[in-house]
Design a protein around this motif. Structure first.
Motif, short mmCIF file in Angstrom:
data_model
loop_
_atom_site.label_atom_id
_atom_site.label_comp_id
_atom_site.label_asym_id
_atom_site.label_seq_id
_atom_site.Cartn_x
_atom_site.Cartn_y
_atom_site.Cartn_z
N GLU A 156 0.98 -1.22 -0.28
CA GLU A 156 -0.03 0.05 0.03
C GLU A 156 1.05 1.24 0.13
O GLU A 156 2.11 1.18 0.74
CB GLU A 156 -0.79 -0.01 1.14
N MET A 157 0.49 2.18 -0.62
CA MET A 157 1.21 3.74 -0.67
C MET A 157 0.51 4.32 0.44
O MET A 157 -0.51 4.28 0.59
CB MET A 157 1.22 4.25 -2.08
N PRO A 158 1.24 5.41 0.98
CA PRO A 158 2.88 5.63 0.69
C PRO A 158 3.59 4.73 1.66
O PRO A 158 3.26 4.15 2.64
CB PRO A 158 2.91 7.23 1.31
N PRO A 162 10.21 5.38 -1.36
CA PRO A 162 9.62 4.75 -2.62
C PRO A 162 10.35 4.04 -3.80
O PRO A 162 9.73 3.27 -4.54
CB PRO A 162 8.63 6.03 -3.14
N LEU A 193 0.85 0.84 -7.79
CA LEU A 193 0.97 1.77 -8.82
C LEU A 193 0.64 1.42 -10.30
O LEU A 193 0.61 0.34 -10.49
CB LEU A 193 2.27 2.50 -8.74
N ASP A 194 0.36 2.43 -11.11
CA ASP A 194 -0.11 2.09 -12.54
C ASP A 194 1.46 1.97 -13.38
O ASP A 194 1.24 1.78 -14.44
CB ASP A 194 -0.94 2.95 -13.06
N PHE A 197 6.88 3.97 -11.23
CA PHE A 197 7.23 4.96 -10.33
C PHE A 197 5.97 5.99 -10.42
O PHE A 197 5.15 5.70 -11.35
CB PHE A 197 8.27 5.63 -10.69
N THR A 198 5.92 6.83 -9.60
CA THR A 198 4.43 7.65 -9.52
C THR A 198 4.41 8.81 -10.49
O THR A 198 3.54 9.28 -10.86
CB THR A 198 4.48 8.38 -8.06
N LYS A 199 5.54 9.13 -11.01
CA LYS A 199 5.90 10.41 -11.92
C LYS A 199 6.21 9.87 -13.29
O LYS A 199 7.22 8.80 -13.41
CB LYS A 199 6.88 11.39 -11.43
N ASN A 222 -3.42 -4.26 -5.51
CA ASN A 222 -3.46 -4.02 -4.24
C ASN A 222 -3.59 -5.24 -3.58
O ASN A 222 -4.83 -5.97 -3.80
CB ASN A 222 -4.73 -3.20 -4.35
N PRO A 295 2.61 14.83 1.19
CA PRO A 295 2.83 14.10 -0.08
C PRO A 295 4.02 14.00 -0.59
O PRO A 295 4.49 14.26 -1.61
CB PRO A 295 1.77 14.77 -1.10
N SER A 296 5.28 14.35 0.21
CA SER A 296 6.66 14.27 -0.07
C SER A 296 7.25 12.82 0.05
O SER A 296 6.47 12.27 0.87
CB SER A 296 7.17 15.35 0.56
N SER A 297 8.18 12.56 -0.55
CA SER A 297 8.85 11.15 -0.26
C SER A 297 9.17 11.17 1.28
O SER A 297 9.64 12.01 2.13
CB SER A 297 10.14 11.06 -0.78
N PHE A 347 13.74 15.98 -7.03
CA PHE A 347 12.41 16.38 -7.35
C PHE A 347 11.82 17.20 -6.24
O PHE A 347 12.16 17.08 -5.26
CB PHE A 347 11.48 15.23 -7.82
#
Lengths: 417, 105
Positions: A156-158, A162, A193-194, A197-199, A222, A295-297, A347
């Protein structure tokens, strides 16, 4: 005498103790830091333990050695935080009051959150590597592993760090190559995630690295439950992945004291102003590092960048001045890719990881989003920087708290959009 | 960003078909997006989730995660997957006229 109280003597807390002891006059301020034990764990090193690169002696040192003179270190559990009384009750019932509080209680894994994860196969065919115990036992399991399907699952995130799941897979690919059995090992990454990574830009680059290394990715997975007797990992939408060895990054949650004090969100992370780092609960409470709900690492570099801004804002709050909304979500992470190479990502809240050079444009010497040996040496050298510069709350030359666009190729983002 | 007409209303959409302005949303839009994603009709339970998502987004500025939805509404994760098959977090957000929930990093 006024009192600054810091909860947690990990990366963020130890660093803040050093910074604030230097910044606050000793005649007027006491600084106290609390943690439950005297073992400071170099968390970035945990990744290397399963592969036998590091062992316990490389990653654990006494917390007391890194808490500076003039700071009182209390080794105790923390029962509850009472912000309306400006005090904290320790595990043995002692009450400690404060004028300002810094919450740096971090995050922890909670494998019990996934049905069956801690069942009969726990630490037999299911392992974590986010704890020293888990990483050490996984090392033994990897040594005994002669072939089959290794599945890495992020529950699960976060999660803290990451990029660690990707690094684990890259290193596993290298490790099995070195042992000459890579052709007998199937590596699978099951992620909620899809993509990798998330970005977008980093996801594409890291995704193609996974592909090059023959690592299969199950996206939007999930995790719902684990049957460790049948060795099956199942998702909520009823997909099943068989495994021989399951490496899990379980649900990450904040410290239990946060939940006991009713100060957290649904994962026990503390609601925090995303730019000033002030807790929403009270003006004399601040939060830093993994403990925030931002919502930062959740990463040491983020705690380091937050540290500079938190020092400024604590001093501003002490002086009754306005807080600076300066934290921009800046993170800077080495990503170990195996075979003596690594890449680097830089980032923040708004700027995704981009290719380029770091910290100096054209010169580097680090390359962003591109594998190089220099990046790998940077990652290894970071351990020295961590113990000697970072924990002492010192700045790292050329690397600023806020993200710099110097050296970044902005065209890559435009192409991906 | 593109614009499209859903249930007779002109709305702004991002590249993945998520509405970018929650104020443009109507209940009819929710029903249409749900139908396009194989959910028909929207039951009272669906509306409980959708209403929570919109209220939470309004309060927090970001759509809630599945964990947050289940904790706050008492609807179980299993039920969420029955109500919004495949990806309950993403789908509930889309139907509620909110942006795609970001996997925090």
């Amino acid at each position: 005498m006024k009192k600054l109280l810091i909860l947690g003597a990990g990366t963020a807390g130890t660093m803040m103790a050093a910074k604030m002891r230097r910044a606050l006059p000793r005649a007027e301020w006491s600084v106290t830091i609390v943690d439950q034990d005297d073992d400071h764990l170099y968390q970035p090193g945990l990744l290397f333990i399963p592969f036998g690169v590091y062992d316990e002696s490389d990653v654990v040192r006494p917390r007391s050695r890194y808490v500076p003179r003039g700071v009182e270190l209390l080794l105790s559990g923390i029962d509850v935080i009472e912000p309306e009384e400006s005090r904290v009750r320790l595990g043995d019932g002692t009450l400690v009051d404060y004028d300002f509080l810094v919450i740096a209680t971090g995050s922890r894994i909670v494998p019990e959150e996934t049905d069956g994860l801690t069942g009969p196969g726990w630490q037999k065919n299911v392992f974590d590597f986010y704890t020293l115990d888990g990483a050490t036992k996984l090392h033994r399991a990897l040594e005994d592993f002669t072939g089959g399907r290794l599945v890495l699952n992020v529950a699960e995130m976060p999660i803290k760090c990451p990029v660690a799941p990707l690094e684990f897979l890259f290193l596993a690919d290298w490790y099995f190559h070195e042992r000459g059995i890579r052709d007998r090992v199937e590596l699978v990454y099951a992620t909620p995630l899809d993509g990798a990574f998330t970005k977008p830009v980093a996801s594409a680059r890291l995704g193609s690295l996974l592909e090059d290394k023959g690592i299969r990715v199950e996206t939007l997975f999930n995790a719902g439950s684990v049957d460790s007797e049948k060795r099956i990992l199942s998702s909520w939408d009823e997909r099943e992945v068989d495994y021989d060895l399951l490496v899990t990054v379980p649900t990450n949650m904040g410290a239990e004291v946060i939940e006991r004090s009713d100060l957290g969100d649904e994962l026990g992370f503390v609601p925090t102003d995303r730019n000033t780092l002030q807790a929403q609960v009270a003006p004399n409470v601040f939060v830093i590092g993994d403990a925030t709900d931002l919502p930062s690492s959740k990463a040491g570099s983020v705690a380091h960048f937050q540290g500079e801004i938190l020092e400024h804002n604590l001093l501003a709050a002490v002086a009754g001045k306005e807080l600076a909304p300066d934290f921009d979500g800046h993170a800077n992470c080495f990503v170990e890719t195996g075979f003596g190479k690594a890449l680097l990502i830089d980032f923040n809240y708004d700027v995704e990881p981009l290719p380029g050079r770091f910290p100096l444009a054209k010169v580097g010497p680090m390359k962003l989003l591109e594998e190089s040996r220099m990046n790998h040496w940077g990652k290894l050298a970071f351990r020295w920087i961590y113990w000697n510069q970072l924990l002492a709350g010192r700045e790292i030359p050329l690397v600023q708290a806020q993200l710099s666009m110097k050296g970044k190729e902005t065209t890559a983002a435009a192409q991906a959009a | 960003m593109t614009t499209a007409t859903i249930a007779g209303v002109q709305v702004d959409l991002d590249a993945e078909g998520f509405m970018t302005d929650p104020k443009q949303w109507t209940k009819e839009i929710a029903e249409t997006i749900a139908r396009d994603n194989g959910i028909d009709p929207l039951t009272q339970k669906h509306w409980q989730v959708i209403d929570f998502c919109r209220a939470d987004n309004e309060a927090k500025g970001t759509p809630p995660t599945v964990r947050r939805i289940t904790k706050q509404t008492g609807i179980s994760t299993k039920e969420m997957y029955q109500l919004f098959p495949k990806g309950p977090g993403v789908l509930s957000s889309k139907i509620a006229g909110l942006t795609k929930p970001k996997g925090c990093i």
